[in-house]
Scaffold this motif. Sequence first.
Motif, PDB file in Angstrom:
ATOM      1  N   ALA A   1       9.104   9.726  59.304  1.00 20.90           N
ATOM      2  CA  ALA A   1      10.536   9.688  59.570  1.00 20.90           C
ATOM      3  C   ALA A   1      11.319  10.457  58.500  1.00 20.90           C
ATOM      4  O   ALA A   1      12.287  11.167  58.806  1.00 20.90           O
ATOM      5  N   ARG A   2      10.894  10.336  57.260  1.00 21.76           N
ATOM      6  CA  ARG A   2      11.561  11.063  56.179  1.00 21.76           C
ATOM      7  C   ARG A   2      11.388  12.581  56.351  1.00 21.76           C
ATOM      8  O   ARG A   2      12.318  13.356  56.100  1.00 21.76           O
ATOM      9  N   LEU A   3      10.207  12.990  56.784  1.00 18.86           N
ATOM     10  CA  LEU A   3       9.970  14.416  57.025  1.00 18.86           C
ATOM     11  C   LEU A   3      10.834  14.934  58.170  1.00 18.86           C
ATOM     12  O   LEU A   3      11.370  16.046  58.101  1.00 18.86           O
ATOM     13  N   ARG A   4      10.958  14.130  59.233  1.00 17.98           N
ATOM     14  CA  ARG A   4      11.797  14.543  60.363  1.00 17.98           C
ATOM     15  C   ARG A   4      13.261  14.677  59.938  1.00 17.98           C
ATOM     16  O   ARG A   4      13.975  15.577  60.399  1.00 17.98           O
ATOM     17  N   LEU A   5      13.706  13.768  59.061  1.00 16.23           N
ATOM     18  CA  LEU A   5      15.086  13.836  58.585  1.00 16.23           C
ATOM     19  C   LEU A   5      15.300  15.086  57.723  1.00 16.23           C
ATOM     20  O   LEU A   5      16.335  15.754  57.828  1.00 16.23           O
ATOM     21  N   LYS A   6      14.339  15.407  56.893  1.00 16.94           N
ATOM     22  CA  LYS A   6      14.436  16.629  56.085  1.00 16.94           C
ATOM     23  C   LYS A   6      14.483  17.855  56.990  1.00 16.94           C
ATOM     24  O   LYS A   6      15.259  18.792  56.753  1.00 16.94           O
ATOM     25  N   GLU A   7      13.670  17.854  58.030  1.00 17.95           N
ATOM     26  CA  GLU A   7      13.650  18.968  58.975  1.00 17.95           C
ATOM     27  C   GLU A   7      15.001  19.103  59.665  1.00 17.95           C
ATOM     28  O   GLU A   7      15.513  20.222  59.840  1.00 17.95           O
ATOM     29  N   ALA A   8      15.602  17.970  60.048  1.00 15.33           N
ATOM     30  CA  ALA A   8      16.898  17.995  60.725  1.00 15.33           C
ATOM     31  C   ALA A   8      18.003  18.509  59.814  1.00 15.33           C
ATOM     32  O   ALA A   8      18.985  19.096  60.285  1.00 15.33           O
ATOM     33  N   ASN A   9      17.834  18.324  58.518  1.00 13.69           N
ATOM     34  CA  ASN A   9      18.817  18.801  57.541  1.00 13.69           C
ATOM     35  C   ASN A   9      18.486  20.197  57.018  1.00 13.69           C
ATOM     36  O   ASN A   9      19.022  20.629  55.990  1.00 13.69           O
ATOM     37  N   ASN A  10      17.555  20.869  57.740  1.00 16.30           N
ATOM     38  CA  ASN A  10      17.177  22.251  57.413  1.00 16.30           C
ATOM     39  C   ASN A  10      16.567  22.395  56.014  1.00 16.30           C
ATOM     40  O   ASN A  10      16.734  23.421  55.351  1.00 16.30           O
ATOM     41  N   LEU A  11      15.882  21.356  55.580  1.00 16.71           N
ATOM     42  CA  LEU A  11      15.141  21.428  54.325  1.00 16.71           C
ATOM     43  C   LEU A  11      13.714  21.889  54.627  1.00 16.71           C
ATOM     44  O   LEU A  11      13.194  21.678  55.735  1.00 16.71           O
ATOM     45  N   PRO A  12      13.043  22.537  53.662  1.00 21.60           N
ATOM     46  CA  PRO A  12      11.701  23.078  53.938  1.00 21.60           C
ATOM     47  C   PRO A  12      10.663  21.988  54.214  1.00 21.60           C
ATOM     48  O   PRO A  12      10.358  21.166  53.347  1.00 21.60           O
ATOM     49  N   VAL A  13      10.142  21.976  55.434  1.00 24.02           N
ATOM     50  CA  VAL A  13       9.093  21.041  55.862  1.00 24.02           C
ATOM     51  C   VAL A  13       8.172  21.796  56.806  1.00 24.02           C
ATOM     52  O   VAL A  13       8.649  22.485  57.719  1.00 24.02           O
ATOM     53  N   THR A  14       6.881  21.681  56.619  1.00 27.09           N
ATOM     54  CA  THR A  14       5.939  22.364  57.503  1.00 27.09           C
ATOM     55  C   THR A  14       5.634  21.501  58.719  1.00 27.09           C
ATOM     56  O   THR A  14       5.587  20.270  58.625  1.00 27.09           O
ATOM     57  N   GLN A  15       5.422  22.153  59.844  1.00 31.10           N
ATOM     58  CA  GLN A  15       5.044  21.427  61.059  1.00 31.10           C
ATOM     59  C   GLN A  15       3.678  20.763  60.900  1.00 31.10           C
ATOM     60  O   GLN A  15       3.410  19.718  61.488  1.00 31.10           O
ATOM     61  N   LYS A  16       2.833  21.372  60.087  1.00 29.72           N
ATOM     62  CA  LYS A  16       1.513  20.799  59.845  1.00 29.72           C
ATOM     63  C   LYS A  16       1.638  19.428  59.192  1.00 29.72           C
ATOM     64  O   LYS A  16       0.926  18.484  59.558  1.00 29.72           O
ATOM     65  N   ALA A  17       2.553  19.298  58.233  1.00 33.33           N
ATOM     66  CA  ALA A  17       2.752  18.019  57.554  1.00 33.33           C
ATOM     67  C   ALA A  17       3.310  16.979  58.512  1.00 33.33           C
ATOM     68  O   ALA A  17       2.883  15.810  58.510  1.00 33.33           O
ATOM     69  N   ILE A  18       4.255  17.385  59.352  1.00 36.49           N
ATOM     70  CA  ILE A  18       4.836  16.453  60.325  1.00 36.49           C
ATOM     71  C   ILE A  18       3.784  15.973  61.318  1.00 36.49           C
ATOM     72  O   ILE A  18       3.678  14.770  61.606  1.00 36.49           O
ATOM     73  N   MET A  19       2.983  16.903  61.825  1.00 37.16           N
ATOM     74  CA  MET A  19       1.937  16.543  62.793  1.00 37.16           C
ATOM     75  C   MET A  19       0.890  15.638  62.172  1.00 37.16           C
ATOM     76  O   MET A  19       0.385  14.711  62.814  1.00 37.16           O
ATOM     77  N   TYR A  20       0.559  15.904  60.905  1.00 34.93           N
ATOM     78  CA  TYR A  20      -0.436  15.072  60.225  1.00 34.93           C
ATOM     79  C   TYR A  20       0.067  13.633  60.100  1.00 34.93           C
ATOM     80  O   TYR A  20      -0.652  12.675  60.416  1.00 34.93           O
ATOM     81  N   HIS A  21       1.305  13.457  59.653  1.00 40.37           N
ATOM     82  CA  HIS A  21       1.866  12.115  59.491  1.00 40.37           C
ATOM     83  C   HIS A  21       2.086  11.442  60.847  1.00 40.37           C
ATOM     84  O   HIS A  21       1.928  10.224  60.969  1.00 40.37           O
ATOM     85  N   GLN A  22       2.424  12.237  61.848  1.00 37.77           N
ATOM     86  CA  GLN A  22       2.568  11.681  63.194  1.00 37.77           C
ATOM     87  C   GLN A  22       1.246  11.095  63.677  1.00 37.77           C
ATOM     88  O   GLN A  22       1.203   9.987  64.230  1.00 37.77           O
ATOM     89  N   LYS A  23       0.172  11.828  63.446  1.00 39.42           N
ATOM     90  CA  LYS A  23      -1.149  11.354  63.878  1.00 39.42           C
ATOM     91  C   LYS A  23      -1.575  10.118  63.110  1.00 39.42           C
ATOM     92  O   LYS A  23      -2.096   9.160  63.686  1.00 39.42           O
ATOM     93  N   GLN A  24      -1.362  10.112  61.782  1.00 49.08           N
ATOM     94  CA  GLN A  24      -1.754   8.965  60.968  1.00 49.08           C
ATOM     95  C   GLN A  24      -0.925   7.721  61.315  1.00 49.08           C
ATOM     96  O   GLN A  24      -1.416   6.595  61.224  1.00 49.08           O
ATOM     97  N   ALA A  25       0.321   7.943  61.730  1.00 52.33           N
ATOM     98  CA  ALA A  25       1.184   6.822  62.098  1.00 52.33           C
ATOM     99  C   ALA A  25       0.974   6.387  63.546  1.00 52.33           C
ATOM    100  O   ALA A  25       1.609   5.424  63.997  1.00 52.33           O
ATOM    101  N   LYS A  26       0.107   7.118  64.260  1.00 53.99           N
ATOM    102  CA  LYS A  26      -0.191   6.819  65.672  1.00 53.99           C
ATOM    103  C   LYS A  26       1.080   6.891  66.532  1.00 53.99           C
ATOM    104  O   LYS A  26       1.318   6.037  67.397  1.00 53.99           O
ATOM    105  N   ILE A  27       1.880   7.890  66.272  1.00 52.06           N
ATOM    106  CA  ILE A  27       3.077   8.147  67.059  1.00 52.06           C
ATOM    107  C   ILE A  27       2.712   9.148  68.152  1.00 52.06           C
ATOM    108  O   ILE A  27       2.197  10.231  67.865  1.00 52.06           O
ATOM    109  N   THR A  28       2.946   8.798  69.396  1.00 50.28           N
ATOM    110  CA  THR A  28       2.551   9.654  70.516  1.00 50.28           C
ATOM    111  C   THR A  28       3.447  10.889  70.589  1.00 50.28           C
ATOM    112  O   THR A  28       4.552  10.927  70.019  1.00 50.28           O
TER     113      THR A  28
END
Length: 256
Positions: free
Chosen positions: A177-204
């Motif tokens: 969720a913190r990564l998604r918020l950073k992304e929404a605020n146009n801060l540098p976040v990689t999609q790889k990091a978001i996808m990794y945390h999404q998978k670990q959190a079991k978010i569909t």
Amino acid sequence: VNTCGLVDILRLQHNSEQFPATYIRGKNRIDGIFVSHQIVHTVLRTGLTPFHSFFASSDHRAVYVDFAANLLFNSNTYELVRQKGRGLQLRDPRIVDAYILSLFEQLDYHKVMKKLDRLVKIAVEDWTERDRITYEKVDRVITESMIYAESTCAKRYSTKYHWSPLLLQAVYAYRYARLRLKEANNLPVTQKAIMYHQKQAKITDEQHKEIKAIGQIVQFLREAKACMKEQQRKHVELRKDYVESLAEAMVFSKFL
């Protein structure tokens, strides 16, 4: 020794010395290193170590020999790299299943099996330079896939809270969720990091796509933080439930 065409290299290099006993309850040297005449010139040094200095439980002295690698092998040797410690623990059959699933997903994504099927149909001696390069690339991909699969399944330990899968999942959901918020605020976040945390959190993927507006992301962040705090508060109970379920899984796996 002479019959086999071997040389007592200790005697050859220390011809004028009186050797000490190599057996702790003996009086003579009964241990040694024997080499063929063809490699005598490659020996740099030899010797004996004191009792219990090399093998603590042994009642013999260690005998050592040092070869010149460039003469013995016609090339230099290389430093041995310490083996990487594995984070994957195989006591939990559920983690084993998750590791295997993750590994095969990576191998399928990189089409490793298809590439290997082509190579095994060709005799190694008939491989072209292109085949050898393909083999090296496939070998590297397999290793990287194993490391990735291990990283997705290995436990992450905390010194403050007892580890459990539910607590770990809650922590990853909060970080996601913190990564998604950073992304929404146009801060540098990689999609790889978001996808990794999404998978670990079991978010569909459906849940991921539904969280679009910044208001939705903030609400999700608050809920994820509250869930994480609740799981941290119950960390001892969660650990107890996990250990009990682990014991059941290990028992069931023996009957499968």
